[in-house]
Design a protein around this motif. Sequence first.
Motif, PDB file in Angstrom:
ATOM      1  N   ASP A 145       0.833  -1.210   0.000  1.00 16.78           N
ATOM      2  CA  ASP A 145       0.000   0.000   0.000  1.00 16.78           C
ATOM      3  C   ASP A 145       0.863   1.253   0.000  1.00 16.78           C
ATOM      4  O   ASP A 145       2.070   1.189   0.266  1.00 16.78           O
ATOM      5  N   THR A 146       0.232   2.376  -0.314  1.00 16.81           N
ATOM      6  CA  THR A 146       1.002   3.623  -0.436  1.00 16.81           C
ATOM      7  C   THR A 146       1.459   4.147   0.929  1.00 16.81           C
ATOM      8  O   THR A 146       2.383   4.939   0.995  1.00 16.81           O
ATOM      9  N   GLY A 179       0.387  -0.633  -4.824  1.00 14.54           N
ATOM     10  CA  GLY A 179       0.003   0.777  -4.705  1.00 14.54           C
ATOM     11  C   GLY A 179      -1.412   1.000  -4.214  1.00 14.54           C
ATOM     12  O   GLY A 179      -2.003   2.054  -4.461  1.00 14.54           O
ATOM     13  N   PHE A 232      -3.154   4.746  -8.037  1.00 12.94           N
ATOM     14  CA  PHE A 232      -1.693   4.687  -8.110  1.00 12.94           C
ATOM     15  C   PHE A 232      -1.239   4.578  -9.563  1.00 12.94           C
ATOM     16  O   PHE A 232      -0.289   5.244  -9.987  1.00 12.94           O
ATOM     17  N   ALA A 274       3.636   8.824  -3.151  1.00 12.92           N
ATOM     18  CA  ALA A 274       4.180   7.461  -3.272  1.00 12.92           C
ATOM     19  C   ALA A 274       4.946   7.298  -4.593  1.00 12.92           C
ATOM     20  O   ALA A 274       6.130   6.947  -4.569  1.00 12.92           O
TER      21      ALA A 274
END
Lengths: 198, 477
Positions: free
Chosen positions: A20-21, A80, A109, A88
């Motif tokens: 995950d970001t 993402g 993302f 990110a």
Amino acid sequence: MDKFSTHSGLVVPLDIANVDTDAIIPKQFLQKTERVGFGQHAFHDWRYLDGEGTQPNPDFILNAPQYQGASILLARENFGCGSSREHAPWALQEFGFKVIIAPSFADIFYANCINIGILPIKLANEEINELFEACNGNANSLTVDLLNNKVTHDNKCYTFSLDKFHQYCLENGVDSVGWTLKKLDAIETFETKLANWQ
Amino acid sequence: MSTTNATTLYEKLWQRHIVDDTPGETPLLYVDRHLIHEVTSPQAFANLKFHNRPVRRPDKTIATMDHNISTRSVAIDAAGEGAANQLRTLEKNCEDFGIKLFGMGHKNQGIVHVMGPELGITQPGQIIVCGDSHTATHGAVGALAFGIGTSEVEHVLATQTLRQTKAKTMKIEVRGQVAPGISAKDIILAIIGKTGSAGATGYVVEYCGDAITALSMEERMTICNMSIEFGAKAGLIAPDQTTFDYLQHKEYAPKLADWDAAVANWKTLKTDDEATFDAELVLEAKDIKAQVTWGTTPGQVTTIDAEVPSPDDFTEQVEKDSCIKALAYMGLEAGTKITDIEINKVFIGSCTNSRIEDLRAAASVVSEFAKQGKHVSDKVDAIVVPGSYRVREQAEQEGLAQIFTNAGFEWRLPGCSMCLGMNDDKLAEGDRCASTSNRNFEGRQGRGSRTHLVSPEMAAAAAIAGRFVDLTNFNQA
């Protein structure tokens, strides 16, 4: 945005699903008002054993000596996911990544990558598995040819698909705001059709 | 099948917003409302200034401060220098470009996804964007609402449009009625548990079925809010009388003849009977139990009467690996009963669960325990963070704040707070939190901290018992 045509570089395999970001750039580094200064904090909580970032985690793949200087990130599914923070992909870009290869990406993302000039490549699960097998533990390089939508590794060649307009924007480093501002007439026409309560 | 012209709600919304559809280009859609906050906007404004470009429609852009602010003080520098710099930058940008800002202590200030609907800025049929992934919340009124990155924030500021590739459509039907005590949070966590954390990537989801239409507007917001947690681009619920009743008389809702025209238009916003979706999922509401996440993605969730799963419970290697990693991070052993997991922190708040109905639900559980002479466990620190100043004021008027503080909860000022811990509301390493927020990612609420996502009722009960409680067996708590 820089133009993208072909890129050859070292691959680092990040064998974790659903990255995950928040993991890519933790929230404590989001307080900047500029676009720079995020790369040094990429994957901070995984890269360092301490909160201050003074003790590198020897078990984290990005710290392994053979992957230093990598510019292609090989990842697992749903890369993402989570927060929409463009910080990110900014962090990944500044860290040195130009290409991310994964079986799937989170939608926001993915769009963020395209918008800043990182090439996100989706390949089939079996192809991703092959690449992980080839890259795990070894320093391996890949060549990515955007113009022909091909990834080449040793003698193997993988084809990827990309939205045509995304491809055009990446190849030409299009200023997307400037592009849309050429369509002001269409925007104005649309606005004349809106009711006053809209 | 005569489905020639039958379309889904998403397709109708899409069609109504096409500004330009030149072949070979990604379609350009009109944006009706653009919500901005301090964290994801500064670089967008900086680029506008660099190119000497104006904000095309400041009248369709609304700003608030939420992510970075203190919940103890309205002072702009109360959450540190970095936060203050971002907040001041937002003030300056709004001033420079003529954008309405609900800043520190303003009566309309609140979490962006609480503020928009409660003021009636959010309306059916709109496209609403914000540099925040939980923008999907606004889909509860039948708006196409989704999170965007900062480059897209800049694009919307400059052009009032956005380029979007068309998503696939998914219908999620929740049939029948849920059991008493089962909340909207339990419904959406149950859905995510079924689809997995990326089950709707590439899709816009429309929620329907009796259990969905029976929900209040605020409950619908909780459902749509977490659409992103299983990858959906957006979540939608078709507007109905519940929607119109909620919006009428709100400060920014259409008035008088405009209201009538708007409602007539909004009533056309529904999926045609014969329209087809790219994917469909059906859940029986009666099967949904209270949910608790055990892992580090929202899809790693189980029911309150269950046990922490083992890697052997999964068939796919990727899921087994994720389970091993999650259990190690969460400090949990497979087979542990969920009701045996002890917590030391509780957070009631966030754009998922900080509205007045959420606070009422939590307060009613606290009241029940208070009748038994019980209050927040000595081992637990519990905070309640209302979603906006309006929610806070109403909760105080209704006596909810008093119920919380009497029981030992801290009653804070509005903000995103411990959902993401950008301010000083964060967990310490090893803390275990029952949280009404939306993400249980590693480090989300603080480096090395552990998050279990639950409903407001479950969080309130956990604060008092110091562990998760099955409220269907309330007296054993």
